[in-house]
Design an enzyme around this catalytic site. Structure first.
Site, PDB file in Angstrom:
ATOM      1  N   ASP A   1      -8.300  36.613   6.025  1.00  0.00           N
ATOM      2  CA  ASP A   1      -8.061  37.289   7.298  1.00  0.00           C
ATOM      3  C   ASP A   1      -7.126  36.418   8.125  1.00  0.00           C
ATOM      4  OD1 ASP A   1     -10.050  39.695   8.802  1.00  0.00           O
ATOM      5  OD2 ASP A   1      -8.433  38.728   9.911  1.00  0.00           O
TER       6      ASP A   1
ATOM      7  N   LYS B   1     -11.437  34.363  12.248  1.00  0.00           N
ATOM      8  CA  LYS B   1     -12.562  35.047  11.595  1.00  0.00           C
ATOM      9  C   LYS B   1     -12.978  34.309  10.323  1.00  0.00           C
ATOM     10  CE  LYS B   1     -11.969  39.596  13.605  1.00  0.00           C
ATOM     11  NZ  LYS B   1     -11.608  41.016  13.472  1.00  0.00           N
TER      12      LYS B   1
ATOM     13  N   CYS C   1      -7.310  53.474  21.161  1.00  0.00           N
ATOM     14  CA  CYS C   1      -8.212  52.481  20.572  1.00  0.00           C
ATOM     15  C   CYS C   1      -9.272  53.148  19.707  1.00  0.00           C
ATOM     16  CB  CYS C   1      -8.877  51.675  21.688  1.00  0.00           C
ATOM     17  SG  CYS C   1     -10.518  51.065  21.344  1.00  0.00           S
TER      18      CYS C   1
ATOM     19  N   CYS D   1       2.977  58.525  -9.974  1.00  0.00           N
ATOM     20  CA  CYS D   1       2.689  57.555  -8.914  1.00  0.00           C
ATOM     21  C   CYS D   1       3.945  56.752  -8.576  1.00  0.00           C
ATOM     22  CB  CYS D   1       1.578  56.608  -9.388  1.00  0.00           C
ATOM     23  SG  CYS D   1       1.171  55.323  -8.178  1.00  0.00           S
TER      24      CYS D   1
END
Lengths: 427, 427
Positions: free
Chosen positions: B116, B139, B265, B318
């Site tokens: 993170d 974090k 938000c 794909c």
């Protein structure tokens, strides 16, 4: 700790002034540097966040409620801040109850009542919430410590007692009846009781209390093999109570906890318990804040990710006298309930008719919608997105148009296209 | 802190001895009592649990693994301790990723890799895991702090980086390839990647990395209105990859995080995120320890407690080149897969036949079971329960037998019985 250190520094300074021998000043300096280092260490000790008076929906990093108040703007909840008016009692602060308490605390519930008599052990560490340094504390004390750090806005009441004892049951009942938090509330002093206990006897006691108080509650449980669980909504008189359909096999003459521990120790997983706690509190939020549909019963069978649901009516031959009383009251109130439901339906129907006065002779309420969207200033396409968003795939209009010659040609095209794709894959 | 205080006490004692004036001893006494109080306060600072060498199944309060090892005795998992051999990478340590990391840590996973780039904010406090005193920490740092306290047996590797940057992606890839933890492992250095990110761009990066490494991973997500979520298993070449069926609308030219924050938000709830994390890690355990059925896709729609499932095959068109390569490999390996499956089925069938050699001419494998249970020493009834258990309801045999006179009589009895019940209710 900071206060203690500050006082100590002052005492050292006054001692230095009293010292006639300057050679001793070095000792004082050394002591002073100890205090400095301790002050620095003390600063790494956690600091609580301060209380928040009103729940704000302001989108700033420092607002602990912005993502909850956003539920209103998203149209999920009408008035999120009402959560501060509610009291929830959680009986059993184990693998499910502790996580349920943390979820409600982080959601900003008004008041939590916590009941447990047990202590935290290392053997509990395979479930969420309790930490190894809390081993030996009562579960209620450890929970209050953690929860008040997380959200000081929540009023926490903890009861370290066993509800299955006579004294414990009395305290349990009087705490549920206490209306100091919201004196105008009808019925008991709490809005919902969550049963998160791990044995039959305690469930029957919660059932007894809630039947006596006419208190809606939710049951929860996980299987001894740790891979299944359930939640259940119990409304006295309206749904089956826990005694209406008891388990087929129960402990007798032996403490169920001992029975489980000797050789047949129950397995447990943080996953199953976390899921059950999540489903339980999600249904609690739906019940309190009136959104979505509250499940009457929801099972979780994790081996196949199967989630059975069902509804159970009360048993007219239930062994619980208070349940029979509540059933009788519920039957007697049926005409009033029907009349209220009818009046509500008529009012809603009337409101709908009043809202849409198309034509007096339009008995089917048919309306014609203009699909040119004249209010849009961005263009004539109805696929226009707000700034910053884009379609990841082309729209149907942007695909090459098929040949006008008709079906046979198209079929050949499709086959050739498929062959090309296969060649590309084998290349 | 204890060491500092001990030294300080020694310094105070030596200072007292150097003092010629006894009137100053009171000041020293005062300082000493400060140190005593600080020593007492310092003792309330957390102490870690020590590492555990082997996972024991011993049923004692001090064993953090007893309830997990019980999964073996309950017949759910064949070898629970194998969990210590596995490495799981969690990308995104937010509302879902942090809880998933805590669950795996409490389950005693071998090694966790955490990714993170964000910092803890008060606005994250409506989800589980992070605490207000961690605000401002990254974090990853906050997670390592909490997780190493909870279970020091887990090897934690944290990467404070953004995988969507060129440098971040390189570090991400090399960390996944690193096989120091288990050099004999085939493929990459991790057993599973869990994507717990909150935006399209990051998901596409995880997808790219896993397609390139032929790495099985699980996707997770929650809706912006906080009341739905999903998990998905992605096996390169075998199932659809994230680019095989991308979302229809995505952010373009704008940071998706900014887009969400200004005015729109996203809402979030600890319940939905806790349930999604629980389902994700439960499927992780099923995948790693080979029990139950791993869901290819599982949705959670909380308003109605609806859990849709489905399976998606890869898209031969794909847009991801690595996905097309994996699809080709998967197709090429089909004959070998079929042969292996056939051989396994035949071996199992043979084993079944060998295990039950009833009669050579018993081609249907019919067996006769003796229902007198001669091994039971407790009595002749097949309903006998182990000591300490009792039937809560009477068995069918104990109910009063109906009259022998037949149907008409019974019908009257039933009606009279119903009337009596109604009278009892109205009494």
């Amino acid at each position: 700790m900071e206060v203690e250190l500050k006082e100590m520094l002052d005492d050292l300074l006054s001692l230095r002034q009293s010292l006639s021998d300057p050679s001793l000043h070095a000792s004082i300096d050394k002591l002073q540097s100890h205090v400095d280092r301790l002050t620095h260490l003390a600063k790494s000790v956690p600091v609580q966040r301060s209380k928040v008076k009103d729940m704000s929906s302001e989108v700033v990093d420092s607002n602990p409620y912005s993502r909850l108040m956003a539920l209103q703007r998203m149209g999920i909840v009408e008035n999120y801040e009402r959560i501060r008016e509610f009291s929830v009692a959680i009986v059993g602060i184990g693998g499910v109850g502790s996580v349920a308490a943390e979820m409600l605390t982080r959601c900003g519930i008004g008041r939590l009542l916590l009941y447990d008599y047990d202590k935290v052990e290392l053997a509990n560490m395979n479930r969420l919430f309790f930490r190894p340094e809390q081993v030996g504390m009562t579960k209620t004390d450890a929970a209050v410590q953690t929860l008040s750090d997380i959200n000081p806005d929540v009023i926490l009441e903890s009861y370290t007692l066993n509800i299955t004892t006579v004294q414990g049951f009395e305290t349990f009942m009087s705490s549920l009846k206490n209306k100091t938090f919201r004196p105008t509330k009808e019925g008991s002093g709490v809005d919902l009781v969550l049963s998160c206990v791990d044995n039959y006897e305690a469930r029957m006691v919660v059932n007894q209390a809630c039947n006596e108080l006419n208190q809606t509650w939710m049951e929860s449980g996980v299987s001894e093999d740790a891979v299944s669980g359930h939640i259940q909504l119990l409304i006295p008189g309206e749904t089956a109570c826990f005694a209406c359909a008891p388990p087929l096999v129960v402990a007798s003459g032996v403490d169920e906890r001992t029975l489980k521990r000797e050789g047949v120790c129950a397995a447990s997983l943080p996953t199953t318990m976390g899921v059950v706690a999540g489903l339980l509190v999600q249904n609690t939020l739906k019940f309190l804040l009136k959104f979505g549909h509250v499940s009457p019963y929801l099972g979780y069978s994790s081996l196949k990710d199967f989630f059975p649901t069902m509804a159970m009516k009360p048993n007219p031959q239930c062994s619980n006298a208070a349940c029979l009383e509540r059933q009788k009251e519920y039957l007697l109130a049926k005409p009033a309930r029907d009349a209220a439901a009818k009046a509500k339906m008529e009012a809603e129907a009337k409101a709908t008719v009043t809202d849409v006065p198309l034509h007096t002779d339009n008995e089917w309420n048919i309306s014609v919608v203009d699909d040119n969207e004249p209010e849009s200033t961005c263009g004539t396409s109805s696929d226009v997105l707000p700034e910053g968003l884009t379609h990841e795939l082309p729209t149907a209009d942007e695909f090459p148009k098929p040949h006008a010659s008709g079906a046979p040609d198209m079929a050949i095209d499709d086959l050739e296209d498929l062959r090309r794709q296969l060649d590309a894959l084998n290349a």
